[in-house]
Design a protein around this motif. Structure first.
Motif, PDB file in Angstrom:
ATOM      1  N   PRO A   1     -29.870  29.355  -1.911  1.00 35.02           N
ATOM      2  CA  PRO A   1     -29.730  28.021  -1.314  1.00 35.02           C
ATOM      3  C   PRO A   1     -28.410  27.856  -0.561  1.00 35.02           C
ATOM      4  O   PRO A   1     -28.363  27.205   0.488  1.00 35.02           O
ATOM      5  N   PHE A   2     -27.325  28.472  -1.081  1.00 35.54           N
ATOM      6  CA  PHE A   2     -26.024  28.370  -0.408  1.00 35.54           C
ATOM      7  C   PHE A   2     -26.069  29.059   0.953  1.00 35.54           C
ATOM      8  O   PHE A   2     -25.473  28.573   1.918  1.00 35.54           O
ATOM      9  N   SER A   3     -26.789  30.192   1.038  1.00 35.90           N
ATOM     10  CA  SER A   3     -26.910  30.885   2.330  1.00 35.90           C
ATOM     11  C   SER A   3     -27.655  30.012   3.340  1.00 35.90           C
ATOM     12  O   SER A   3     -27.328  30.018   4.534  1.00 35.90           O
ATOM     13  N   ILE A   4     -28.647  29.255   2.862  1.00 33.24           N
ATOM     14  CA  ILE A   4     -29.388  28.344   3.745  1.00 33.24           C
ATOM     15  C   ILE A   4     -28.488  27.201   4.203  1.00 33.24           C
ATOM     16  O   ILE A   4     -28.512  26.803   5.372  1.00 33.24           O
ATOM     17  N   VAL A   5     -27.671  26.686   3.267  1.00 35.65           N
ATOM     18  CA  VAL A   5     -26.715  25.619   3.611  1.00 35.65           C
ATOM     19  C   VAL A   5     -25.735  26.121   4.673  1.00 35.65           C
ATOM     20  O   VAL A   5     -25.403  25.397   5.624  1.00 35.65           O
ATOM     21  N   CYS A   6     -25.268  27.379   4.541  1.00 29.47           N
ATOM     22  CA  CYS A   6     -24.348  27.974   5.526  1.00 29.47           C
ATOM     23  C   CYS A   6     -24.990  28.029   6.907  1.00 29.47           C
ATOM     24  O   CYS A   6     -24.347  27.716   7.920  1.00 29.47           O
ATOM     25  N   ALA A   7     -26.272  28.433   6.962  1.00 34.37           N
ATOM     26  CA  ALA A   7     -26.986  28.518   8.240  1.00 34.37           C
ATOM     27  C   ALA A   7     -27.133  27.131   8.869  1.00 34.37           C
ATOM     28  O   ALA A   7     -26.937  26.956  10.080  1.00 34.37           O
ATOM     29  N   ILE A   8     -27.486  26.131   8.042  1.00 33.47           N
ATOM     30  CA  ILE A   8     -27.645  24.763   8.546  1.00 33.47           C
ATOM     31  C   ILE A   8     -26.307  24.221   9.047  1.00 33.47           C
ATOM     32  O   ILE A   8     -26.225  23.589  10.111  1.00 33.47           O
ATOM     33  N   LEU A   9     -25.230  24.510   8.296  1.00 34.20           N
ATOM     34  CA  LEU A   9     -23.886  24.058   8.695  1.00 34.20           C
ATOM     35  C   LEU A   9     -23.494  24.690  10.032  1.00 34.20           C
ATOM     36  O   LEU A   9     -22.932  24.015  10.908  1.00 34.20           O
ATOM     37  N   LEU A  10     -23.797  25.979  10.201  1.00 31.43           N
ATOM     38  CA  LEU A  10     -23.513  26.664  11.467  1.00 31.43           C
ATOM     39  C   LEU A  10     -24.283  26.012  12.607  1.00 31.43           C
ATOM     40  O   LEU A  10     -23.724  25.788  13.695  1.00 31.43           O
ATOM     41  N   MET A  11     -25.547  25.684  12.364  1.00 32.66           N
ATOM     42  CA  MET A  11     -26.384  25.063  13.392  1.00 32.66           C
ATOM     43  C   MET A  11     -25.842  23.685  13.779  1.00 32.66           C
ATOM     44  O   MET A  11     -25.749  23.358  14.964  1.00 32.66           O
ATOM     45  N   VAL A  12     -25.448  22.885  12.780  1.00 32.89           N
ATOM     46  CA  VAL A  12     -24.945  21.531  13.030  1.00 32.89           C
ATOM     47  C   VAL A  12     -23.612  21.571  13.778  1.00 32.89           C
ATOM     48  O   VAL A  12     -23.426  20.888  14.793  1.00 32.89           O
TER      49      VAL A  12
END
Length: 314
Positions: A109-120
């Motif tokens: 889940p943290f890796s997904i949060v990192c990807a979303i943060l990068l996108m935002v």
């Protein structure tokens, strides 16, 4: 045509330097850590995990310093997609990949949060600035501290399964310095030759980064995972890929953006969105039976082929 052939040779030499440089760096660092009685579990979670991400780090930082920002983002995101869908997918063809429950609940889940943060952060102003880079680096430091604390707690539960080869202190330092030099020049060669190939063939840097460079910098993970799968040692395969993907976003792009702000293009946002969707799909596969079987591995590989066709045609 001659220029393309020379660029391809330089690209292959660059990939070779990146792979061997990372190997030497990890072996030297692991030997010194073992000499000072640092547990192998901690070594694996930190030094070895960072070592497999060194090729991506070298390429993205070099690209950022040279102003080839499209290549910097595409390399990191492309490597993450390749690691997740191809490395894990191929491993699952040999033997089902067991998924640790902690990986499903925490790291994944943290890796997904990192990807979303990068996108935002990339979408806001279409730039990943120095402040954004510093945020990523702080998160990376926090992640490393968390892994070390988790490893220390786990030491009471898990026995060390393999001994790390200990070499002399002098040779260890030679390996570390030599590995770092090889990684530096390997990164230079890959960025320069990939850019030349892109210009010669009329390809965008983004496409080259998502395909040729992403594959080349992911070779250490791919080779390691296939060898482990053939030996039936894939218990930590998904966890290692997830750790590498977190490193690629937080450390690789964090350092690259801190050195030189990275300009985003709309294709970058789409690719990060694809990475997020693929991550959710693999997370679902892991939750269903706490393993990724051959059928799911084939689905992952087919999804990557569809994505590859899309980025080539767009």
């Amino acid at each position: 045509m001659t220029n393309i052939f020379i660029s391809l040779l330089v690209l292959i030499v660059g990939f070779g330097l990146l792979m061997k440089g990372a190997d030497f760096f990890v072996e030297g660092s692991s030997s010194i850590a073992t000499r000072f009685h640092i547990p192998s579990l901690i070594i694996g979670l930190t030094i070895v995990a960072m070592g497999t991400s060194l090729p991506e780090c070298a390429v993205s930082i070099t690209a950022s310093m040279d102003g080839n920002n499209a290549l910097a983002v595409a390399n990191a995101v492309g490597s993450n997609i390749f690691n997740l869908m191809v490395v894990c997918g191929i491993s699952a063809l040999f033997v089902p990949i067991a998924v640790q429950i902690d990986t499903l609940k925490k790291e994944f889940p943290f890796s997904i949060v990192c990807a979303i943060l990068l996108m935002v952060l990339g979408y806001l102003g279409m730039t990943l600035g120095r402040i954004d880079g510093l945020i990523f680096i702080v998160l990376f430091i926090g992640y490393i501290i968390y892994m070390i604390m988790s490893a220390k707690k786990a030491m009471n539960t898990y026995q060390e399964e393999e001994e790390i080869k200990v070499i002399s202190m002098g040779l260890s330092l030679v390996y570390i310095v030599g590995g770092a030099i090889a990684i530096k020049f390997g990164g230079d060669f890959v960025v320069e030759s990939a850019s030349n190939i892109a210009l010669s063939l009329g390809m965008s840097q983004n496409l080259v980064g998502l395909t040729i460079v992403a594959l080349g910098t992911s070779l250490p993970e791919l080779v390691t995972s296939i060898v482990a799968a053939r030996k039936g040692e894939v218990d930590m395969a998904l966890g290692n890929v997830i750790g590498s993907n977190i490193f690629n976003i937080l450390l690789v792009l964090g350092v690259a953006a801190t050195i030189s702000p990275i300009t985003f293009i709309f294709e970058n946002i789409i690719d990060i969105l694809v990475l997020t969707v693929f991550s959710v799909i693999v997370l679902y596969f892991g939750f269903t039976k706490h393993k990724i079987d051959r059928k799911e591995g084939i689905i992952m590989l087919l999804l990557y082929v569809v994505y590859l066709a899309y980025i080539i045609m767009r």
